[in-house]
Structures are given as structure tokens and as C-alpha cells.
Design an enzyme around this catalytic site. Structure first.
Site, PDB file in Angstrom:
ATOM      1  N   GLY A 192      50.516  37.637  56.475  1.00 42.61           N
ATOM      2  CA  GLY A 192      50.472  37.984  57.891  1.00 42.61           C
ATOM      3  C   GLY A 192      51.852  38.188  58.504  1.00 42.61           C
ATOM      4  O   GLY A 192      51.989  38.875  59.516  1.00 42.61           O
ATOM      5  N   ALA A 230      49.607  33.917  57.455  1.00 41.53           N
ATOM      6  CA  ALA A 230      48.607  33.232  58.262  1.00 41.53           C
ATOM      7  C   ALA A 230      48.584  31.775  57.803  1.00 41.53           C
ATOM      8  O   ALA A 230      48.971  31.468  56.668  1.00 41.53           O
ATOM      9  CB  ALA A 230      47.244  33.877  58.050  1.00 41.53           C
ATOM     10  N   GLU A 256      48.139  37.582  49.371  1.00 36.91           N
ATOM     11  CA  GLU A 256      46.765  37.142  49.674  1.00 36.91           C
ATOM     12  C   GLU A 256      45.857  37.028  48.461  1.00 36.91           C
ATOM     13  O   GLU A 256      45.016  36.127  48.397  1.00 36.91           O
ATOM     14  CB  GLU A 256      46.113  38.103  50.690  1.00 36.91           C
ATOM     15  CG  GLU A 256      46.628  37.953  52.109  1.00 36.91           C
ATOM     16  CD  GLU A 256      47.872  38.769  52.407  1.00 36.91           C
ATOM     17  OE1 GLU A 256      48.512  39.290  51.468  1.00 36.91           O
ATOM     18  OE2 GLU A 256      48.202  38.900  53.590  1.00 36.91           O
ATOM     19  N   GLU A 268      52.733  41.656  57.692  1.00 40.61           N
ATOM     20  CA  GLU A 268      51.848  42.493  58.529  1.00 40.61           C
ATOM     21  C   GLU A 268      52.321  42.533  59.982  1.00 40.61           C
ATOM     22  O   GLU A 268      52.250  43.566  60.645  1.00 40.61           O
ATOM     23  CB  GLU A 268      50.407  41.976  58.418  1.00 40.61           C
ATOM     24  CG  GLU A 268      49.840  42.228  57.022  1.00 40.61           C
ATOM     25  CD  GLU A 268      48.545  41.464  56.737  1.00 40.61           C
ATOM     26  OE1 GLU A 268      48.542  40.226  56.863  1.00 40.61           O
ATOM     27  OE2 GLU A 268      47.533  42.110  56.422  1.00 40.61           O
TER      28      GLU A 268
HETATM   29  N1  CO8 Z   1      50.365  28.434  55.989  1.00 38.16           N
HETATM   30  C1  CO8 Z   1      50.478  27.124  56.255  1.00 38.16           C
HETATM   31  N2  CO8 Z   1      51.540  26.380  55.912  1.00 38.16           N
HETATM   32  C2  CO8 Z   1      52.547  26.991  55.258  1.00 38.16           C
HETATM   33  C3  CO8 Z   1      52.494  28.360  54.934  1.00 38.16           C
HETATM   34  C4  CO8 Z   1      51.343  29.099  55.330  1.00 38.16           C
HETATM   35  N3  CO8 Z   1      51.221  30.420  55.108  1.00 38.16           N
HETATM   36  N4  CO8 Z   1      53.617  28.695  54.277  1.00 38.16           N
HETATM   37  C5  CO8 Z   1      54.342  27.564  54.178  1.00 38.16           C
HETATM   38  N5  CO8 Z   1      53.707  26.535  54.771  1.00 38.16           N
HETATM   39  C6  CO8 Z   1      54.145  25.143  54.886  1.00 38.16           C
HETATM   40  C7  CO8 Z   1      54.018  24.400  53.570  1.00 38.16           C
HETATM   41  O1  CO8 Z   1      52.700  23.945  53.384  1.00 38.16           O
HETATM   42  C8  CO8 Z   1      55.023  23.277  53.761  1.00 38.16           C
HETATM   43  O2  CO8 Z   1      54.433  22.298  54.582  1.00 38.16           O
HETATM   44  P1  CO8 Z   1      54.661  20.719  54.224  1.00 38.16           P
HETATM   45  O3  CO8 Z   1      56.140  20.517  54.347  1.00 38.16           O
HETATM   46  O4  CO8 Z   1      53.884  20.010  55.282  1.00 38.16           O
HETATM   47  O5  CO8 Z   1      54.159  20.519  52.840  1.00 38.16           O
HETATM   48  C9  CO8 Z   1      56.129  23.940  54.589  1.00 38.16           C
HETATM   49  O6  CO8 Z   1      55.543  25.107  55.171  1.00 38.16           O
HETATM   50  C10 CO8 Z   1      57.304  24.376  53.746  1.00 38.16           C
HETATM   51  O7  CO8 Z   1      56.816  25.178  52.699  1.00 38.16           O
HETATM   52  P2  CO8 Z   1      57.155  24.939  51.151  1.00 38.16           P
HETATM   53  O8  CO8 Z   1      57.429  23.493  50.911  1.00 38.16           O
HETATM   54  O9  CO8 Z   1      56.085  25.569  50.325  1.00 38.16           O
HETATM   55  O10 CO8 Z   1      58.515  25.745  51.051  1.00 38.16           O
HETATM   56  P3  CO8 Z   1      59.130  26.433  49.730  1.00 38.16           P
HETATM   57  O11 CO8 Z   1      60.518  26.821  50.072  1.00 38.16           O
HETATM   58  O12 CO8 Z   1      58.922  25.585  48.542  1.00 38.16           O
HETATM   59  O13 CO8 Z   1      58.245  27.776  49.523  1.00 38.16           O
HETATM   60  C11 CO8 Z   1      57.096  29.763  50.258  1.00 38.16           C
HETATM   61  C12 CO8 Z   1      58.280  28.789  50.476  1.00 38.16           C
HETATM   62  C13 CO8 Z   1      57.327  30.513  48.929  1.00 38.16           C
HETATM   63  C14 CO8 Z   1      57.109  30.750  51.399  1.00 38.16           C
HETATM   64  C15 CO8 Z   1      55.786  28.952  50.180  1.00 38.16           C
HETATM   65  O14 CO8 Z   1      55.720  28.104  51.333  1.00 38.16           O
HETATM   66  C16 CO8 Z   1      54.563  29.793  50.169  1.00 38.16           C
HETATM   67  O15 CO8 Z   1      54.197  30.376  49.149  1.00 38.16           O
HETATM   68  N6  CO8 Z   1      53.855  29.891  51.322  1.00 38.16           N
HETATM   69  C17 CO8 Z   1      52.608  30.596  51.443  1.00 38.16           C
HETATM   70  C18 CO8 Z   1      52.848  32.069  51.453  1.00 38.16           C
HETATM   71  C19 CO8 Z   1      51.533  32.810  51.526  1.00 38.16           C
HETATM   72  O16 CO8 Z   1      50.703  32.763  50.636  1.00 38.16           O
HETATM   73  N7  CO8 Z   1      51.344  33.553  52.633  1.00 38.16           N
HETATM   74  C20 CO8 Z   1      50.190  34.346  52.838  1.00 38.16           C
HETATM   75  C21 CO8 Z   1      49.144  33.581  53.542  1.00 38.16           C
HETATM   76  S1  CO8 Z   1      47.631  34.473  53.603  1.00 38.16           S
HETATM   77  C22 CO8 Z   1      47.811  35.531  54.860  1.00 38.16           C
HETATM   78  O17 CO8 Z   1      48.826  35.637  55.482  1.00 38.16           O
HETATM   79  C23 CO8 Z   1      46.587  36.328  55.098  1.00 38.16           C
HETATM   80  C24 CO8 Z   1      46.589  37.202  56.342  1.00 38.16           C
HETATM   81  C25 CO8 Z   1      45.208  37.752  56.570  1.00 38.16           C
HETATM   82  C26 CO8 Z   1      44.188  36.652  56.611  1.00 38.16           C
HETATM   83  C27 CO8 Z   1      42.920  37.019  57.278  1.00 38.16           C
HETATM   84  C28 CO8 Z   1      42.130  35.760  57.496  1.00 38.16           C
HETATM   85  C29 CO8 Z   1      40.791  35.930  57.951  1.00 38.16           C
END
Ligand code: CO8
Length: 258
Positions: free
Chosen positions: A109, A64, A132, A112
Site C-alpha cells: 500500500g 497496509a 502482497e 500504491e
Molecule cells: N503492517 C503492520 N506492521 C508492520 C508492517 C505492516 N505492513 N510493516 C512493518 N510493520 C511493523 C513490524 O511488525 C514491526 O513491529 P514490532 O516492532 O511491533 O514487531 C515494526 O513495524 C518494524 O518492522 P520490522 O521489525 O519487520 O523491521 P525490519 O527492518 O526487520 O523489516 C520490512 C522491514 C522489510 C519493511 C518488514 O517490516 C516487512 O516486510 N514489512 C511488511 C511489508 C509488507 O508485506 N507490506 C505489504 C503489506 S500488504 C499491503 O500493503 C496490501 C495493500 C492492499 C490490501 C487490501 C486489503 C483489503
């Protein structure tokens, strides 16, 4: 429809989550667009199967959208969760095959979303995880419910509590991924599987899908009743007549889904 690309070829709709700059993270706009696409597919008999994948080579869906979630209050967060849950349930209950072609990160997500599909085919480069609890939240797009059903309670807890990211091979070992392919083979193999299923009886496939989905939510007796009723329903279709006639005539069945 800026965040989803959808293209139909020979009855197979490829749906691509297209926010590569955010690793295809699901914001509410993207979820609403996905819901519209899935709704259109559900009423289009010309589409027999769906493949869901992510844009680019790095991510299926990295979760998400954390930037959007960071601004939510409690009520908005509940609504955000319900929005995704509704779209994912619509995917899970589509009366046609849905393949997740997991081409990269399938986190939170994203994992999921993949779990709401019927099968998950993974690229060797794919990574799965539920991170998460690193963010002070829990999986809320269906992860606490679908993951244990797929891999069992113990492994689901291990993955969710640890937030460990696992490889495609490990996902295959625990039953989260159905198959693992070379990245360049992933879409071809997903398409081949869809084509194979499309040669089968559409009634058989959609009723079996409904029986499996419903059966996991009810007790055995109720599930068996549902199965017997669905079996009975087959006998009012042309597919059943054609399938059995073709067998007896030693030829390949030509199913029309009627
Ligand atoms: N949301 C928003 N932006 C994201 C996300 C995300 N989940 N994942 C990556 N991005 C963005 C980064 O911010 C970055 O943007 P920018 O270039 O503008 O800084 C761009 O994508 C590239 O990402 P990275 O530079 O971080 O790329 P890396 O290769 O270094 O890392 C990863 C890749 C390991 C995938 C890393 O991006 C990461 O850890 N991402 C987040 C993963 C995460 O925690 N996902 C779970 C999110 S929570 C969720 O899904 C909850 C669902 C239920 C929620 C219910 C809500 C009510």
C-alpha cells in the site's frame, strides 16, 4: 489526528504519515485521517502543492497494516480496499501538484500511495515493492491498475508475482521513481520542484493533470476531445491572457490562478 502530521508553509502542505513504530503502515484509522486531510486540502485555495512523506528515516509506508488485515472477513476486506482506493483516487485527482517524497520502504500500500501521487522523488535509501502475494492477497489499493500504467504490463507482473524489493535506482530505471536524491536532499528537492511548478499557470497545470489522468482511462479520440475542450477553457482564464501578454512583453508571467 494522531497518525498524520500536516503543516503548511508558503502554499505547500507537507503531509507526513506518522506511525513510525509500525513503519508507517496504513491502518483504517490512518487512511480515514489521510482522507480528511486531503479533503481539506482540496477546498483550500491557499494550498498550491502537496508533499507526502513518511515519518522517520526508515519508511515511507511499509504497506497496509497486516495486523489489522489479519482480522478481516471478506466483506470487511473489500471495504478496507475501497477506503484506501477512494483516498488514493482523491489524491490522484487533486487539482494541484502532489509529490511523493519516498524516504524509505514503499511497499504494498505504500508503493500504491506513491503511485497515486503525480511524481515520485526517492531517497537513495528507498525500497519499492509489492509483496502482497507473499501474504496470500494481491495489491488492492490500486496497484494492479496503476503499476502497469507507470512501468508497463510485463514489469508490473514481474514485480507483483516475484514480490522483489527494488532499489531507488532500479525504480528510476523502470520509470517508477522520477528522481533519486541523497536522503538529506529529498525534502529540499521535493520542495524546490513544488516551488517551480507553483510559478507556472495553476490553470495550465491542473487542466494538464486532468487531461493526463483522464486520457489514460479512455480511448485516444475521447482523450483528444477532452484535451481540446480543456485548451478552450484556458482562453476564459486570466492566466492565459497574462501568460501570452508576458511573453509578448518579454517579461515573466505573474499568474494568479484566475
Ligand atoms: N503492517 C503492520 N506492521 C508492520 C508492517 C505492516 N505492513 N510493516 C512493518 N510493520 C511493523 C513490524 O511488525 C514491526 O513491529 P514490532 O516492532 O511491533 O514487531 C515494526 O513495524 C518494524 O518492522 P520490522 O521489525 O519487520 O523491521 P525490519 O527492518 O526487520 O523489516 C520490512 C522491514 C522489510 C519493511 C518488514 O517490516 C516487512 O516486510 N514489512 C511488511 C511489508 C509488507 O508485506 N507490506 C505489504 C503489506 S500488504 C499491503 O500493503 C496490501 C495493500 C492492499 C490490501 C487490501 C486489503 C483489503
Amino acid at each position: 489526528m494522531g497518525n498524520i502530521i500536516f503543516e503548511e508553509e508558503d502554499g505547500i502542505e507537507k503531509v507526513t504519515i506518522n506511525r513510525p513504530k509500525a513503519l508507517n503502515a496504513l491502518n483504517s484509522e490512518t487512511l480515514k485521517e489521510l482522507g480528511t486531510v486531503i479533503n481539506d486540502i482540496s477546498v483550500n485555495d491557499g494550498i498550491k502543492a502537496v508533499i507526502i512523506t513518511g515519518s522517520g528515516s526508515k519508511a515511507f509506508v511499509a504497506g497496509a497494516d497486516i495486523a489489522e488485515m489479519s482480522t478481516l472477513n471478506s466483506i470487511e476486506a473489500t471495504n478496507f480496499s475501497r477506503l484506501a482506493q477512494n483516498v488514493f483516487s482523491q489524491i490522484e485527482n487533486l487539482p494541484k501538484l502532489v509529490v511523493a517524497a519516498v524516504n524509505g520502504f514503499a511497499l504494498g500500500g505504500g508503493c500504491e500511495l506513491a503511485m497515486a501521487c503525480d511524481v515520485r522523488f526517492a531517497s537513495k535509501k528507498a525500497k519499492f515493492g509489492q509483496p502482497e502475494v507473499n501474504l496470500g492477497i494481491l495489491p488492492s489499493f490500486g496497484g494492479t491498475q496503476r503499476l502497469p500504467k507507470l512501468v508497463g504490463k510485463g514489469i508490473a507482473k514481474e514485480l507483483i508475482f516475484s514480490t522483489d524489493m527494488i532499489t531507488a535506482d532500479e525504480a528510476y530505471r523502470i520509470g517508477l521513481a522520477n528522481k533519486v536524491y541523497e536522503p538529506e536532499e529529498l525534502l529540499v528537492k521535493s520542495q524546490e520542484f513544488a516551488e517551480k511548478v507553483m510559478t507556472k499557470s495553476p490553470w495550465g497545470v491542473k487542466l494538464a493533470k486532468a487531461c493526463i489522468n483522464n486520457g489514460l482511462d479512455v480511448d485516444l479520440e475521447a482523450g483528444l476531445k477532452y484535451e481540446a475542450n480543456s485548451f478552450g477553457l484556458c482562453f476564459s482564464t486570466e492566466d492565459q491572457k497574462e501568460g501570452m501578454k508576458a511573453f509578448l512583453e518579454k517579461r515573466k508571467a505573474d499568474f494568479k490562478g484566475l
